[in-house]
Design an enzyme around this catalytic site. Structure first.
Site, PDB file in Angstrom:
ATOM      1  N   ARG A 237       0.859  -1.181   0.000  1.00 36.81           N
ATOM      2  CA  ARG A 237       0.000   0.000   0.000  1.00 36.81           C
ATOM      3  C   ARG A 237       0.901   1.239   0.000  1.00 36.81           C
ATOM      4  NH1 ARG A 237      -3.403  -2.685  -1.653  1.00 36.81           N
ATOM      5  NH2 ARG A 237      -5.530  -3.051  -0.926  1.00 36.81           N
ATOM      6  N   GLU A 266      -4.127   7.453  -5.132  1.00 33.01           N
ATOM      7  CA  GLU A 266      -4.352   6.795  -6.423  1.00 33.01           C
ATOM      8  C   GLU A 266      -5.685   7.240  -6.999  1.00 33.01           C
ATOM      9  OE1 GLU A 266      -3.896   2.566  -5.810  1.00 33.01           O
ATOM     10  OE2 GLU A 266      -1.919   2.813  -4.926  1.00 33.01           O
ATOM     11  N   HIS A 285      -1.242   0.258 -10.054  1.00 33.38           N
ATOM     12  CA  HIS A 285      -1.810  -0.692  -9.094  1.00 33.38           C
ATOM     13  C   HIS A 285      -2.375  -1.927  -9.827  1.00 33.38           C
ATOM     14  CE1 HIS A 285      -3.645  -0.952  -4.796  1.00 33.38           C
ATOM     15  NE2 HIS A 285      -3.427  -2.156  -5.285  1.00 33.38           N
TER      16      HIS A 285
HETATM   17  C1  GLV Z   1      -4.861  -5.033  -4.103  1.00 30.60           C
HETATM   18  O1  GLV Z   1      -4.170  -4.087  -3.842  1.00 30.60           O
HETATM   19  C2  GLV Z   1      -5.501  -5.846  -3.130  1.00 30.60           C
HETATM   20  O2  GLV Z   1      -5.537  -5.479  -1.939  1.00 30.60           O
HETATM   21  O3  GLV Z   1      -6.018  -6.899  -3.526  1.00 30.60           O
END
Ligand code: GLV
Ligand code: GLV
Length: 324
Positions: A237, A266, A285
Site C-alpha cells: 500500500r 491513487e 496498481h
Molecule cells: C490489491 O491491492 C488488493 O488489496 O487486492
C-alpha cells in the site's frame, strides 16, 4: 425473499448470474459519497455489499442499518474500519489467497525492470536512439545473487522469496512480526530487524498491509539508512512509504531506483514528481491484474458473500469473531 445486496464492481456474466440467483442486486458504479446519497434507499435495505474501493466506516454503517456482510474484491481491507464493523456485527470477507502468485510475479517484474532500466531503455529504442553500439548509459545493475530484503513475510512475501531464492539465487533477509520457519527452511531466509534490513538489502521489497503501525513506516530516516544504490519496490500500500521522502531519496541518489505499484494517492496525479524521474517505474496498481486472477478474485468474493449471508463463514473472513 432474497436478501438485497449492493454491487459496486462489474462482474463477469456468469458470476453476476450466480449473485442474482442468491440476491436481489442493485449495481452501482462505485462506493462514493455521490452513489451513497443518490441510492440511499438501496443502502438502507442492503444486507450485503460487494466491490472494491470506497470507504466503509461508522458513517457508512449508519446509512446501512441492515448490513450483515461486506465482501471486498481485494486482499487489502484498509478502506474498512474493522472496529466499526465488529461493533455492528458485520462480517468482512476478502480474497487473500487467489492473488498471491500473481502479485509476487508483479514484484519480481518490478525488481527486474528497475534494476535493468527496462522501461527506460525500451523507450529509448522506440524513440530511435539505438543507432550505434550502446554505452554505459544504457546499463543497469544485476539482480541475481544480490540481497533481497522483504518487509512483511505474508503469503506474497513467501511467493516472492521462492522466486528470488530458487530462480535468482538471491540471499533473502526479511522483517516481520514473527519468524517464518517455512521461509527460513525452504528459502534460507534470515529474519532481521528493520535497521539491518535497510542497511543490507540491495532490493527492499515492501509487501505490508496499511495499518496505523505501517503508515509511513519508511520515511526520511529509514531511507537514509538504506544501502547506497539500493532499489525500493512497493506493491503493498502506498502510504507505507512517505512519498515526499522517497522522491527526495531518488533525486539525491540515495536510491538507485524505485519500482512502485502503489502510491499515497491513487490514481497518481499526472503532475507527480515521481513521473519525471527516469529511475522510477510507476505501475497503475496492477499487482493482481491478470485476467485469470481478477476472475478468481471476483469468484471468491461472490462465494464469500454467499457464505457470509447464509450464516456460514468460509476461510476468507477477516473478523470471524463477530459471528460467535
Ligand atoms: C490489491 O491491492 C488488493 O488489496 O487486492
Ligand atoms: C507481516 O507479514 C507480519 O507478520 O508482520
Amino acid at each position: 425473499m432474497k436478501p438485497s445486496v449492493v454491487l459496486y464492481k462489474t462482474l463477469p456474466d456468469d458470476l453476476r448470474a450466480k449473485l442474482d440467483d442468491h440476491f436481489t442486486v442493485t449495481e452501482l458504479s462505485d462506493l462514493s459519497p455521490e452513489t451513497l446519497s443518490r441510492h440511499a434507499d438501496a443502502f438502507a435495505q442492503t444486507e450485503g455489499i460487494l466491490g472494491s474501493g470506497g470507504k466503509v466506516d461508522a458513517e457508512f454503517l449508519q446509512k446501512t442499518p441492515k448490513l450483515r456482510a461486506a465482501s471486498t474484491v481485494s486482499v487489502g481491507y484498509d478502506n474498512f474500519d474493522v472496529d466499526a464493523l465488529n461493533a455492528r456485527g458485520v462480517v468482512l470477507m476478502h480474497t487473500p489467497t487467489v492473488l498471491t502468485e500473481t502479485v509476487a510475479d508483479t514484484m519480481m517484474a518490478l525488481v527486474l525492470t528497475s534494476a535493468r532500466r527496462i522501461v527506460e531503455v525500451a523507450d529509448r529504442v522506440k524513440a530511435g536512439e539505438w543507432q550505434g553500439s550502446i554505452g554505459a548509459d544504457w546499463f543497469g545493475v544485476d539482480v541475481h545473487h544480490k540481497k533481497l530484503g522483504i518487509l512483511g513475510m505474508g503469503r506474497i512475501g513467501m511467493a516472492l522469496a521462492q522466486r528470488a531464492h530458487l530462480g535468482f539465487s538471491m540471499p533473502i533477509l526479511y522483517n516481520a512480526r514473527r519468524h517464518h520457519e517455512e521461509a527460513e527452511q525452504r528459502f534460507d531466509a534470515t529474519w532481521c530487524d528493520l535497521d539491518r534490513l535497510l542497511r543490507e538489502s540491495d532490493f527492499l521489497c515492501i509487501s505490508l498491509p496499511l495499518t496505523e503501525e505501517t503508515h509511513h513506516l519508511i520515511g526520511r530516516e529509514q531511507l537514509a539508512k538504506m544501502k547506497p544504490g539500493a532499489v525500493l519496490i512497493n506493491a503493498g500500500r502506498g502510504p507505507v512509504v512517505d512519498e515526499e521522502a522517497l522522491i527526495a531519496a531518488l533525486r539525491d541518489g540515495t536510491l538507485h531506483a524505485a519500482g512502485l505499484d502503489v502510491f499515497e494517492k491513487e490514481p497518481l496525479s499526472a503532475d507527480s514528481p515521481l513521473l519525471t524521474l527516469p529511475n522510477v517505474v510507476a505501475l497503475p496498481h496492477i499487482g493482481s491484474a491478470t485476467h485469470e486472477t481478477r476472475y478468481g478474485m471476483a469468484k471468491d468474493a461472490v462465494d464469500n458473500l454467499i457464505t457470509a449471508l447464509t450464516g456460514k463463514v468460509g476461510k476468507n473472513c477477516v473478523n470471524p469473531q463477530v459471528l460467535k
